[in-house]
Design a protein around this motif. Structure first.
Motif, PDB file in Angstrom:
ATOM      1  N   ARG A 208       0.576  -1.029  -0.286  1.00 37.40           N
ATOM      2  CA  ARG A 208       0.056   0.007  -0.129  1.00 37.40           C
ATOM      3  C   ARG A 208       1.137   1.273  -0.328  1.00 37.40           C
ATOM      4  N   GLY A 209       2.002   0.926   0.390  1.00 40.82           N
ATOM      5  CA  GLY A 209       2.719   2.431   0.350  1.00 40.82           C
ATOM      6  C   GLY A 209       2.479   2.843   2.229  1.00 40.82           C
ATOM      7  N   ARG A 210       2.040   2.560   2.751  1.00 44.05           N
ATOM      8  CA  ARG A 210       1.425   3.460   3.719  1.00 44.05           C
ATOM      9  C   ARG A 210       1.663   2.126   5.060  1.00 44.05           C
ATOM     10  N   ILE A 211       1.620   2.497   6.157  1.00 43.93           N
ATOM     11  CA  ILE A 211       1.500   2.224   7.653  1.00 43.93           C
ATOM     12  C   ILE A 211       0.331   1.419   7.092  1.00 43.93           C
ATOM     13  N   HIS A 212      -0.524   0.715   7.636  1.00 44.57           N
ATOM     14  CA  HIS A 212      -1.859  -0.115   8.283  1.00 44.57           C
ATOM     15  C   HIS A 212      -2.087  -0.788   9.112  1.00 44.57           C
ATOM     16  N   VAL A 213      -2.910  -0.591  10.665  1.00 40.34           N
ATOM     17  CA  VAL A 213      -2.501  -0.953  11.853  1.00 40.34           C
ATOM     18  C   VAL A 213      -3.363  -1.309  11.912  1.00 40.34           C
ATOM     19  N   ILE A 214      -4.955  -0.719  11.882  1.00 35.55           N
ATOM     20  CA  ILE A 214      -6.431  -0.720  12.423  1.00 35.55           C
ATOM     21  C   ILE A 214      -6.935  -2.144  12.302  1.00 35.55           C
ATOM     22  N   ARG A 215      -7.046  -3.436  12.988  1.00 32.18           N
ATOM     23  CA  ARG A 215      -7.727  -4.353  12.911  1.00 32.18           C
ATOM     24  C   ARG A 215      -9.372  -3.669  12.056  1.00 32.18           C
ATOM     25  N   PRO A 216     -10.440  -4.297  11.534  1.00 31.82           N
ATOM     26  CA  PRO A 216     -11.959  -3.995  10.904  1.00 31.82           C
ATOM     27  C   PRO A 216     -12.110  -3.616  12.169  1.00 31.82           C
ATOM     28  N   GLY A 217     -12.452  -4.362  13.085  1.00 35.74           N
ATOM     29  CA  GLY A 217     -13.264  -4.222  14.442  1.00 35.74           C
ATOM     30  C   GLY A 217     -12.877  -3.658  15.133  1.00 35.74           C
ATOM     31  N   ASP A 218     -11.995  -3.613  15.369  1.00 36.81           N
ATOM     32  CA  ASP A 218     -11.513  -2.206  16.222  1.00 36.81           C
ATOM     33  C   ASP A 218     -11.088  -0.404  15.288  1.00 36.81           C
ATOM     34  N   ASP A 219     -12.264  -0.402  14.841  1.00 37.11           N
ATOM     35  CA  ASP A 219     -12.189   0.527  13.855  1.00 37.11           C
ATOM     36  C   ASP A 219     -12.994   1.192  14.471  1.00 37.11           C
ATOM     37  N   SER A 220     -13.106   2.330  15.380  1.00 35.23           N
ATOM     38  CA  SER A 220     -13.717   3.905  16.120  1.00 35.23           C
ATOM     39  C   SER A 220     -14.113   4.258  14.515  1.00 35.23           C
ATOM     40  N   GLY A 221     -13.898   5.344  13.557  1.00 33.93           N
ATOM     41  CA  GLY A 221     -13.684   5.913  13.473  1.00 33.93           C
ATOM     42  C   GLY A 221     -12.887   7.010  13.866  1.00 33.93           C
ATOM     43  N   ALA A 222     -12.520   7.445  15.063  1.00 35.08           N
ATOM     44  CA  ALA A 222     -11.263   8.250  15.546  1.00 35.08           C
ATOM     45  C   ALA A 222      -9.824   8.624  14.224  1.00 35.08           C
ATOM     46  N   PRO A 223      -9.841   9.951  13.844  1.00 37.33           N
ATOM     47  CA  PRO A 223      -8.941   9.657  12.974  1.00 37.33           C
ATOM     48  C   PRO A 223      -7.893   9.640  12.787  1.00 37.33           C
ATOM     49  N   ALA A 224      -6.759   9.783  12.296  1.00 37.44           N
ATOM     50  CA  ALA A 224      -5.254   9.784  12.033  1.00 37.44           C
ATOM     51  C   ALA A 224      -4.618  10.868  13.629  1.00 37.44           C
ATOM     52  N   TYR A 225      -3.687  10.788  13.538  1.00 37.60           N
ATOM     53  CA  TYR A 225      -2.948  11.760  14.415  1.00 37.60           C
ATOM     54  C   TYR A 225      -2.541  13.004  13.503  1.00 37.60           C
ATOM     55  N   ALA A 226      -2.515  12.394  12.295  1.00 37.15           N
ATOM     56  CA  ALA A 226      -2.108  14.388  11.518  1.00 37.15           C
ATOM     57  C   ALA A 226      -2.274  13.855  10.635  1.00 37.15           C
ATOM     58  N   PRO A 227      -2.732  14.569   9.410  1.00 41.53           N
ATOM     59  CA  PRO A 227      -2.691  14.455   8.108  1.00 41.53           C
ATOM     60  C   PRO A 227      -2.029  13.995   7.381  1.00 41.53           C
ATOM     61  N   ASN A 228      -2.955  12.982   6.044  1.00 42.90           N
ATOM     62  CA  ASN A 228      -1.774  12.273   5.677  1.00 42.90           C
ATOM     63  C   ASN A 228      -0.811  11.214   6.358  1.00 42.90           C
ATOM     64  N   ARG A 229      -1.499  11.001   7.767  1.00 43.65           N
ATOM     65  CA  ARG A 229      -0.618  10.140   8.536  1.00 43.65           C
ATOM     66  C   ARG A 229      -0.888   8.477   8.755  1.00 43.65           C
ATOM     67  N   PRO A 230      -0.884   7.476   8.783  1.00 45.93           N
ATOM     68  CA  PRO A 230      -1.267   6.066   9.024  1.00 45.93           C
ATOM     69  C   PRO A 230      -2.183   6.207  10.672  1.00 45.93           C
ATOM     70  N   ARG A 231      -3.698   5.822  10.052  1.00 46.98           N
ATOM     71  CA  ARG A 231      -4.486   5.926  11.263  1.00 46.98           C
ATOM     72  C   ARG A 231      -3.612   4.557  12.971  1.00 46.98           C
ATOM     73  N   THR A 232      -3.313   4.587  14.028  1.00 49.42           N
ATOM     74  CA  THR A 232      -2.390   4.174  14.641  1.00 49.42           C
ATOM     75  C   THR A 232      -3.903   4.062  16.232  1.00 49.42           C
ATOM     76  N   TYR A 233      -3.418   2.918  17.150  1.00 45.69           N
ATOM     77  CA  TYR A 233      -3.810   2.324  17.864  1.00 45.69           C
ATOM     78  C   TYR A 233      -3.243   3.648  19.160  1.00 45.69           C
ATOM     79  N   VAL A 234      -1.817   3.467  19.142  1.00 44.29           N
ATOM     80  CA  VAL A 234      -1.428   3.727  19.927  1.00 44.29           C
ATOM     81  C   VAL A 234      -0.133   4.992  19.704  1.00 44.29           C
ATOM     82  N   TYR A 235       0.433   5.492  18.792  1.00 43.83           N
ATOM     83  CA  TYR A 235       1.456   6.063  18.016  1.00 43.83           C
ATOM     84  C   TYR A 235       1.060   7.304  18.042  1.00 43.83           C
TER      85      TYR A 235
END
Length: 267
Positions: A208-235
Motif C-alpha cells: 500500500r505504500g503506507r502503514i496500516h495497523v487498525i483491525r476492521p473490528g477495532d475501527d472506531s472512526g477516530a482520525p489519524a494523529y495528523a493529516p496524511n499520516r497512518p491511523r494508529t492505536y497508540v503511536y
C-alpha cells in the motif's frame, strides 16, 4: 526515518525502473562524484533492502559494484521525467536510463560498498521480517536472553532490522504486551505471534505504500494523529482515549525515543 517497508517498496520500484538497463550515474552535488564515476555506464542489476538499508548492484560483465544507501532522517528519492531537467538543490546521486530517472537528496550514507562491507552490514543486522531468508530464531534468542525492555529491543536493529517507532508501538499494542516488560519475560508463543503479525503488517505496508495497523473490528472512526499520516492505536496518540478500552494512551521516553502504549490493554 523511513521504516523497513518503505525501503523494500523503494527497492522494488527501482528494480522495475532500472533493472537490466545500462544507466548514467552522476553526483551533481559532488559529494559522491568518485563513487558515481565507478558505476556510471554500468548495468543496473538489482536493488535490495536489508532493514533500513538499500543496496544497488551494478554489473559490467562478471564484475559487480555495490552502492549502499541509508536515507536517515532527511534522505529521499524523487522520480524525474525524461528528458531530465537540470538538478535542483543538493542532489547526491542521479540515476538515468532511457526511460526513467531519479534523484537522491539528503541521505545519511551514499557510498561504494565492497562485498566484505555488505557481509559486515548483514552480520550486524537482525533478521528482516520482509526478507525470505529471515531467521526469527535469531531475534528470539536476543530477546529471550535480555533484561532490557522489549520495547527497546524491538527498536534495536541488531535484534530485528527494519522496525521503527510506529511498528514498535503498534505491534506491541496488537500483541497486548507492555513495552516495559523485560525481553526475557516474553513467552515464546507471544514472540511467535508478534513476529507473524509484524511480517503481515509490513507486507501490507509494502503493497500500500503506507502503514496500516487498525483491525476492521477495532475501527472506531477516530482520525489519524495528523493529516496524511497512518491511523494508529497508540503511536502519537498520548492523552487520547485508547481505541479499545478508552483509557488515556501514555507516552514516555525509552532509550532516547518516544514510546506509546495503553496501560490497560498492554500487560
Amino acid at each position: 526515518m523511513p521504516e523497513g517497508h518503505t525501503l523494500h517498496r523503494l527497492a522494488r520500484r527501482q528494480q522495475r525502473l532500472f533493472g537490466g538497463q545500462r544507466v548514467r550515474v552522476s553526483s551533481p552535488q559532488g559529494r559522491f562524484a568518485d563513487g558515481a564515476a565507478e558505476v556510471d555506464g554500468l548495468t543496473f542489476h538489482a536493488a535490495e533492502a536489508w532493514g533500513k538499508h538499500l543496496v544497488h548492484r551494478y554489473r559490467d560483465g562478471r564484475t559487480e559494484r555495490l552502492v549502499h544507501i541509508h536515507l536517515g532522517l532527511y534522505g529521499g528519492f524523487t522520480e524525474l521525467t525524461v528528458p531530465v531537467p537540470a538538478p535542483v538543490g543538493q542532489v547526491r546521486l542521479r540515476i538515468e536510463s532511457e526511460t526513467a530517472a531519479t534523484d537522491l537528496r539528503g541521505p545519511t550514507a551514499c557510498e561504494i560498498y565492497h562485498p566484505a562491507d555488505l557481509e559486515t552490514l548483514i552480520a550486524r543486522l537482525g533478521p528482516d521480517p520482509l526478507r525470505r531468508d529471515a531467521d526469527p530464531d535469531r531475534a528470539w534468542s536476543a530477546i529471550s536472553r535480555s533484561a532490557r525492555p522489549v520495547g527497546a529491543l524491538l527498536m534495536d536493529q541488531k535484534v530485528i532490522a527494519g522496525i521503527g517507532n510506529v511498528y514498535r508501538a503498534e505491534i506491541l499494542f496488537r500483541a497486548g504486551i507492555d513495552p516495559m516488560r523485560p525481553g526475557k519475560r516474553v513467552l515464546r508463543e507471544e514472540f511467535d505471534a508478534l513476529w507473524s503479525d509484524l511480517v503481515g503488517l509490513m507486507k501490507i505496508g509494502v503493497r500500500r505504500g503506507r502503514i496500516h495497523v487498525i483491525r476492521p473490528g477495532d475501527d472506531s472512526g477516530a482520525p489519524a494523529y495528523a493529516p496524511n499520516r497512518p491511523r494508529t492505536y497508540v503511536y502519537r496518540r498520548a492523552g487520547e482515549p485508547c481505541r479499545i478500552c478508552g483509557t488515556a494512551v501514555l507516552m514516555a521516553d525509552l532509550e532516547g525515543r518516544k514510546l506509546y502504549w495503553c496501560p490497560v490493554c498492554q500487560t
